[in-house]
Scaffold this active site. Structure first.
Site, short mmCIF file in Angstrom:
data_model
loop_
_atom_site.label_atom_id
_atom_site.label_comp_id
_atom_site.label_asym_id
_atom_site.label_seq_id
_atom_site.Cartn_x
_atom_site.Cartn_y
_atom_site.Cartn_z
N SER A 140 0.85 -1.19 0.00
CA SER A 140 0.00 0.00 0.00
C SER A 140 0.89 1.24 0.00
O SER A 140 2.02 1.21 0.49
CB SER A 140 -0.87 0.03 1.25
OG SER A 140 -1.49 1.29 1.39
N TYR A 154 -2.35 -0.88 10.19
CA TYR A 154 -2.43 -1.24 8.76
C TYR A 154 -1.08 -0.97 8.07
O TYR A 154 -0.54 -1.84 7.37
CB TYR A 154 -3.55 -0.41 8.12
CG TYR A 154 -3.71 -0.61 6.64
CD1 TYR A 154 -4.47 -1.65 6.13
CD2 TYR A 154 -3.12 0.28 5.73
CE1 TYR A 154 -4.62 -1.82 4.76
CE2 TYR A 154 -3.27 0.11 4.36
CZ TYR A 154 -4.02 -0.94 3.88
OH TYR A 154 -4.17 -1.11 2.52
N ALA A 156 1.83 -0.76 9.33
CA ALA A 156 2.87 -1.68 9.81
C ALA A 156 2.81 -3.00 9.05
O ALA A 156 3.84 -3.57 8.68
CB ALA A 156 2.70 -1.91 11.31
N LYS A 158 1.70 -3.42 6.04
CA LYS A 158 2.06 -3.22 4.63
C LYS A 158 3.57 -3.01 4.47
O LYS A 158 4.17 -3.45 3.49
CB LYS A 158 1.25 -2.07 4.03
CG LYS A 158 -0.25 -2.34 4.00
CD LYS A 158 -0.58 -3.63 3.24
CE LYS A 158 -2.08 -3.85 3.09
NZ LYS A 158 -2.38 -5.08 2.34
N ILE A 186 -7.73 3.71 -4.28
CA ILE A 186 -8.45 2.97 -5.32
C ILE A 186 -9.90 2.86 -4.88
O ILE A 186 -10.17 2.48 -3.73
CB ILE A 186 -7.84 1.56 -5.51
CG1 ILE A 186 -6.30 1.64 -5.69
CG2 ILE A 186 -8.49 0.83 -6.68
CD1 ILE A 186 -5.82 2.45 -6.85
N1 LIG Z 1 -8.49 0.24 -2.04
C1 LIG Z 1 -7.36 0.87 -1.84
O1 LIG Z 1 -7.28 2.10 -1.97
C2 LIG Z 1 -6.13 0.11 -1.42
C3 LIG Z 1 -4.94 0.85 -1.29
C4 LIG Z 1 -3.79 0.17 -0.92
C5 LIG Z 1 -3.80 -1.20 -0.71
N2 LIG Z 1 -4.96 -1.87 -0.84
C6 LIG Z 1 -4.89 -3.32 -0.55
O2 LIG Z 1 -5.50 -4.06 -1.59
C7 LIG Z 1 -6.06 -5.26 -1.07
C8 LIG Z 1 -7.52 -5.35 -1.51
O3 LIG Z 1 -8.22 -4.24 -0.96
P1 LIG Z 1 -9.60 -3.74 -1.57
O4 LIG Z 1 -9.53 -2.28 -1.68
O5 LIG Z 1 -9.96 -4.56 -2.76
O6 LIG Z 1 -10.56 -4.07 -0.33
P2 LIG Z 1 -12.07 -4.59 -0.26
O7 LIG Z 1 -12.51 -4.26 1.10
O8 LIG Z 1 -12.85 -4.12 -1.42
O9 LIG Z 1 -11.88 -6.17 -0.39
C9 LIG Z 1 -11.25 -6.90 0.61
C10 LIG Z 1 -11.74 -8.33 0.54
O10 LIG Z 1 -11.06 -9.07 1.56
C11 LIG Z 1 -12.01 -9.92 2.17
N3 LIG Z 1 -11.59 -10.25 3.53
C12 LIG Z 1 -11.53 -9.44 4.61
N4 LIG Z 1 -11.11 -10.10 5.68
C13 LIG Z 1 -10.92 -11.39 5.27
C14 LIG Z 1 -10.48 -12.56 5.92
N5 LIG Z 1 -10.21 -12.59 7.24
N6 LIG Z 1 -10.36 -13.69 5.19
C15 LIG Z 1 -10.66 -13.69 3.87
N7 LIG Z 1 -11.09 -12.61 3.21
C16 LIG Z 1 -11.21 -11.48 3.91
C17 LIG Z 1 -13.32 -9.16 2.16
O11 LIG Z 1 -14.43 -10.01 2.30
C18 LIG Z 1 -13.24 -8.49 0.80
O12 LIG Z 1 -13.82 -9.28 -0.20
C19 LIG Z 1 -5.90 -5.18 0.45
O13 LIG Z 1 -4.75 -5.93 0.83
C20 LIG Z 1 -5.67 -3.71 0.69
O14 LIG Z 1 -4.93 -3.48 1.86
C21 LIG Z 1 -6.12 -1.25 -1.18
#
Ligand SMILES: NC(=O)c1ccc[n+]([C@@H]2O[C@H](COP(=O)([O-])OP(=O)(O)OC[C@H]3O[C@@H](n4cnc5c(N)ncnc54)[C@H](O)[C@@H]3O)[C@@H](O)[C@H]2O)c1
Length: 246
Positions: A140, A154, A156, A158, A186
């Protein structure tokens, strides 16, 4: 579009956001896709929508924080599709709290899903992954930006994912490549609160003047898995519209 016919992707967090977009993107590229998520109904619906015949998509309930679930998912993917070429652990949570207010339970929950969960599934998949395979971990912008207020736990996890990915690249080369993607903001449910409270500010300090789309992370993940990235390992690609330049 990349050509992934005969390839198999295992993606976690596949019910929503980036994981879901990655599943859809790889499916369009011809891959077979195994969808794992806590939200089993939604991944089952996505599987049926992508491939009503069920020949190239399967799904399973999975809790990233349990190592036994990692084993079940990896075993099920290999038993269903015969191999794992690409592993993309996207499951993650993004709780909010000042460090001084984070409880033991909240800290450990974030570690459990965002860090332990990646370790469990990667460890389980390594022995069965195909030669020439690729792992793409989700870091992230919070791991780079110089801190992320109210997301200390969070950030930490990443930061740890970056270090973990580099070690993976050293341990797994030349058989498997391991890279990370660090998304900026995103448009997914994960950051809906950020968007509602400071979306305009985020956009105004982003040179491309908008938020990213999950498909724009999926395409970079696909690049890192593809032969176009055959000499790329241990790297992190920032995908953030220029909001942070490393
Ligand atoms: N959206 C952003 O801006 C952003 C930015 C940086 C990093 N990320 C990273 O990208 C990845 C995806 O994020 P996203 O934005 O698609 O999030 P999101 O919340 O849309 O999707 C996350 C998914 O993870 C699942 N989940 C949560 N806890 C779980 C568990 N214990 N076991 C199994 N599944 C579980 C949820 O059901 C969900 O489907 C994450 O690792 C997030 O940290 C996202």
């Amino acid at each position: 579009m990349f050509e992934f016919a005969e390839k198999v992707l295992l993606v976690t967090g596949a019910a929503s956001g980036i994981g879901r977009a990655t599943a859809e993107y790889f499916f369009k590229c011809g891959a077979s896709v195994f969808l794992a998520d806590l939200n089993s109904n939604v991944v089952a619906e996505l599987a049926a929508k992508l491939d009503p015949t069920g020949s190239r998509v399967a799904s399973m309930k999975y809790d990233a924080g349990h190592s036994t679930d990692a084993k079940s998912v990896v075993d099920a993917c290999v038993s269903r599709f015969g191999e794992i070429d690409f592993l993309v652990p996207c499951a993650g949570i993004y709780d909010e709290n000042l460090i001084e207010n984070i409880s033991d339970e909240q800290w450990l929950r974030t570690m459990s899903v965002n860090l332990n969960g990646v370790f469990y599934i990667v460890r389980q998949a390594i022995p069965v992954m195909s030669d020439g395979g690729a792992i793409v971990n989700m870091a992230s912008q919070a791991a780079h930006l110089g801190g992320s207020i109210t997301h200390g736990h969070y950030g930490a996890t990443k930061g740890a994912i970056l270090a973990f990915t580099r070690t993976l690249a050293k341990e797994l080369g030349p058989r498997i490549r391991a890279n990370a993607v660090s998304p900026g903001s995103i448009e997914t449910p994960m950051i809906s609160r950020n968007i509602a409270t400071r979306g305009e500010e985020i956009v105004s300090r982003t040179p491309l003047r908008r938020l990213g789309k999950p498909e724009e992370i999926a395409s970079v993940i696909a690049f890192l898995c593809s032969d176009a990235a055959s000499f790329v390992t241990g790297e992190t690609i920032l995908v953030n519209g220029g909001a942070y330049m490393g």
